[in-house]
Design a protein around this motif. Structure first.
Motif, mmCIF file in Angstrom:
data_model
loop_
_atom_site.group_PDB
_atom_site.id
_atom_site.type_symbol
_atom_site.label_atom_id
_atom_site.label_comp_id
_atom_site.label_asym_id
_atom_site.label_seq_id
_atom_site.Cartn_x
_atom_site.Cartn_y
_atom_site.Cartn_z
ATOM 1 N N LEU A 169 0.824 -1.386 -0.044
ATOM 2 C CA LEU A 169 0.025 -0.131 0.012
ATOM 3 C C LEU A 169 0.835 1.352 -0.022
ATOM 4 N N ILE A 170 1.818 1.238 0.720
ATOM 5 C CA ILE A 170 2.879 2.339 0.723
ATOM 6 C C ILE A 170 3.326 2.731 -0.462
ATOM 7 N N VAL A 171 4.162 1.607 -1.220
ATOM 8 C CA VAL A 171 4.599 1.684 -2.526
ATOM 9 C C VAL A 171 3.836 2.300 -3.267
ATOM 10 N N ALA A 172 2.570 1.787 -3.547
ATOM 11 C CA ALA A 172 1.561 2.173 -4.730
ATOM 12 C C ALA A 172 0.998 3.498 -4.391
ATOM 13 N N SER A 173 0.664 3.924 -3.373
ATOM 14 C CA SER A 173 0.039 4.916 -2.993
ATOM 15 C C SER A 173 0.918 6.266 -2.945
ATOM 16 N N VAL A 174 2.348 6.082 -2.666
ATOM 17 C CA VAL A 174 3.195 7.115 -2.713
ATOM 18 C C VAL A 174 3.629 7.433 -4.267
ATOM 19 N N PHE A 175 3.730 6.313 -4.917
ATOM 20 C CA PHE A 175 4.182 6.522 -6.336
ATOM 21 C C PHE A 175 2.985 7.122 -7.236
ATOM 22 N N LEU A 176 1.779 6.581 -6.945
ATOM 23 C CA LEU A 176 0.544 7.273 -7.755
ATOM 24 C C LEU A 176 0.540 8.819 -7.361
ATOM 25 N N LEU A 177 0.742 9.005 -5.787
ATOM 26 C CA LEU A 177 0.412 10.296 -5.345
ATOM 27 C C LEU A 177 1.600 11.116 -6.224
ATOM 28 N N ALA A 178 2.715 10.732 -6.120
ATOM 29 C CA ALA A 178 3.750 11.435 -6.938
ATOM 30 C C ALA A 178 3.487 11.903 -8.284
ATOM 31 N N ILE A 179 2.867 11.203 -8.916
ATOM 32 C CA ILE A 179 2.549 11.193 -10.604
ATOM 33 C C ILE A 179 1.413 12.240 -10.595
ATOM 34 N N TRP A 180 0.568 12.210 -9.730
ATOM 35 C CA TRP A 180 -0.639 12.885 -9.638
ATOM 36 C C TRP A 180 0.102 14.573 -9.082
ATOM 37 N N LEU A 181 0.689 14.533 -8.033
ATOM 38 C CA LEU A 181 1.189 16.057 -7.624
ATOM 39 C C LEU A 181 2.055 16.612 -8.602
ATOM 40 N N GLY A 182 2.868 15.731 -9.164
ATOM 41 C CA GLY A 182 3.818 16.225 -10.227
ATOM 42 C C GLY A 182 3.082 16.799 -11.432
ATOM 43 N N ARG A 183 2.018 16.194 -11.718
ATOM 44 C CA ARG A 183 1.090 17.012 -12.653
ATOM 45 C C ARG A 183 0.423 18.251 -12.166
ATOM 46 N N LEU A 184 0.086 18.126 -10.940
ATOM 47 C CA LEU A 184 -0.614 19.404 -10.400
ATOM 48 C C LEU A 184 0.592 20.595 -10.306
ATOM 49 N N LEU A 185 1.742 20.045 -10.207
ATOM 50 C CA LEU A 185 2.895 20.959 -10.163
ATOM 51 C C LEU A 185 3.629 21.458 -11.343
ATOM 52 N N GLY A 186 2.929 20.817 -12.566
ATOM 53 C CA GLY A 186 3.439 21.321 -13.900
ATOM 54 C C GLY A 186 4.816 20.721 -13.927
ATOM 55 N N MET A 187 5.267 19.496 -13.393
ATOM 56 C CA MET A 187 6.779 18.994 -13.161
ATOM 57 C C MET A 187 6.593 18.040 -14.486
ATOM 58 N N ASP A 188 8.072 17.801 -14.802
ATOM 59 C CA ASP A 188 8.308 16.972 -15.876
ATOM 60 C C ASP A 188 7.904 15.585 -15.376
ATOM 61 N N ILE B 179 20.711 20.939 -12.694
ATOM 62 C CA ILE B 179 19.857 20.885 -11.320
ATOM 63 C C ILE B 179 19.369 22.255 -10.896
ATOM 64 N N LYS B 180 19.971 23.338 -11.256
ATOM 65 C CA LYS B 180 19.343 24.600 -10.847
ATOM 66 C C LYS B 180 18.132 25.057 -11.505
ATOM 67 N N GLN B 181 18.052 24.351 -12.953
ATOM 68 C CA GLN B 181 16.969 24.826 -13.649
ATOM 69 C C GLN B 181 15.856 23.842 -13.445
ATOM 70 N N ALA B 182 15.943 23.031 -12.706
ATOM 71 C CA ALA B 182 14.863 22.063 -12.048
ATOM 72 C C ALA B 182 13.938 22.826 -11.119
ATOM 73 N N GLY B 183 14.598 23.678 -10.522
ATOM 74 C CA GLY B 183 13.847 24.774 -9.531
ATOM 75 C C GLY B 183 13.480 23.962 -8.394
ATOM 76 N N MET B 184 12.732 24.592 -7.614
ATOM 77 C CA MET B 184 12.113 24.228 -6.258
ATOM 78 C C MET B 184 11.164 23.298 -6.406
ATOM 79 N N ARG B 185 10.563 22.934 -7.458
ATOM 80 C CA ARG B 185 9.162 22.248 -7.586
ATOM 81 C C ARG B 185 9.672 20.628 -7.064
ATOM 82 N N PRO B 186 10.757 20.137 -7.581
ATOM 83 C CA PRO B 186 11.103 18.796 -7.024
ATOM 84 C C PRO B 186 11.090 18.598 -5.689
ATOM 85 N N MET B 187 11.669 19.459 -4.991
ATOM 86 C CA MET B 187 11.774 19.588 -3.661
ATOM 87 C C MET B 187 10.433 19.560 -2.897
ATOM 88 N N LEU B 188 9.635 20.559 -3.424
ATOM 89 C CA LEU B 188 8.223 20.609 -2.970
ATOM 90 C C LEU B 188 7.512 19.228 -3.030
#
Length: 344
Positions: free
Chosen positions: A110-129, A310-319
């Motif tokens: 449950l941890i592996v599945a939920s964290v990874f799917l959450l990462a994809i969803w949040l990444g999309r919301l943050l406009g990340m690669d 790395i600098k160009q990646a900005g703060m969104r990855p850390m967020l």
């Protein structure tokens, strides 16, 4: 006149040797640094140290001496990485699962599945690669830097994205390692429950060990066993990710079905190790060599990473990584308590 075919392998290895040796030297240095008590006490293992050293050298004097090192560095961060992941299987046995029972397995899944799917969803919301979001998600959900490196061949991410993802593991895994022991009493967890909670939600194996020992040896043992279950899930995770990416692309383009054979071999090695056919001294030697291979791959990756990228990646990855860290603490606790209540 064309050179005889029999001589070509020698020329290929001669081309790779300088880069291999340079990356290996950094990998070895990181292993020695990781054994210094002060470094060991903060849970900084050889792998993140290797990529940190690689990035530092790669962005200081390395460009002046790079010359003919490229072929060896590329080989290190691809083939040596895959070999290292395969041998990583010697770190686990399927008997480990018995130590935490069915509830421990369900919690890990449950941890592996939920964290990874959450990462994809949040990444999309943050406009990340998307590739970067998946790398960060794999590191947070499974086993830190090793999972990030294992996911890279499947998503075919650029070197700087892998480095950024590993950086998030170092930052938030280290914070978690120091924070978790203070959460045990407020969360009402005994040593066993705390061990499962820490092992199911902290990023790196070394960080899990430190967080567990801060409470008790019993907590540390349980935490490592739970962590190893997450490691076992690396292979099915990679296979599922590859199939998912192909389905998303309609079976065409970049996301063609990739069979990560190194992940299957990783499981096979784990199964073999479960038979306990090799003496412990041999397994310890293999694990030491495995750490060397992975540290060398990390060093090569760091050398290929430019600070500007790395600098160009900005703060969104850390967020993104920070939001996942909060979920691991709060959502992970809810999953732990809920599964334990249902399954005991």
């Amino acid at each position: 006149m064309t050179q005889p075919t029999s001589h070509r392998p020698t020329s290929v290895w001669a081309l790779r040797a300088p880069g291999l040796l340079f990356a290996a030297a950094i990998g070895l240095a990181s292993m020695l640094l990781a054994r210094i008590p002060a470094v060991e006490s903060i849970g900084m293992s050889a792998l993140p140290l290797a990529i940190i050293l690689g990035i530092f050298i790669g962005n200081t004097f390395f460009p002046r001496i790079a010359g003919n090192l490229g072929a060896g560095l590329d080989y290190s961060r691809t083939m040596l990485l895959r070999a290292g992941i395969v041998l990583f299987g010697f770190r686990l046995t399927f008997q480990d699962i018995l130590g935490v029972g069915l509830s421990g397995v369900v919690i890990a899944v449950l941890i592996v599945a939920s964290v990874f799917l959450l990462a994809i969803w949040l990444g999309r919301l943050l406009g990340m690669d998307r590739d970067l979001a998946m790398l960060i998600g794999s590191g947070a959900s499974i086993c830190g830097a090793a999972a990030v490196m294992a996911t890279e061949p499947v998503v075919k991410a650029q070197a700087h994205k892998v480095s950024v993802a590993v950086a998030t593991v170092v930052v938030f895994g280290t914070i978690g390692m120091f924070l978790y022991p203070f959460l045990r009493v407020p969360f009402g967890l005994d040593a066993h429950a705390y061990g499962v909670y820490a092992g199911s939600t902290i990023h790196e194996v070394a960080q899990v060990v430190v967080a567990g020992r801060a409470v008790s040896q019993e907590a540390a043992n349980t935490a490592v066993i739970e962590k190893m279950i997450r490691v076992i899930l690396l292979a099915p995770f990679l296979l599922t990710l590859s199939a998912w990416m192909r389905a998303k692309s309609g079976g065409t383009g970049k996301s063609k079905l990739v069979i990560p054979w190194f992940a299957i071999l990783f499981l096979c090695v784990g199964a073999f190790n479960s038979l306990h056919l090799l003496p412990k001294a041999w397994v310890d030697a293999i694990l030491l060599f495995d750490t060397f291979l992975l540290a060398t791959a990390m060093a090569a990756l760091g050398l290929r990473t430019h600070a500007i990228a790395i600098k160009q990646a900005g703060m969104r990855p850390m967020l993104l990584a920070g939001l996942l860290f909060v979920y691991l603490i709060v959502g992970g606790l809810a999953i732990n308590l809920g599964v334990q209540a249902l399954l005991g």
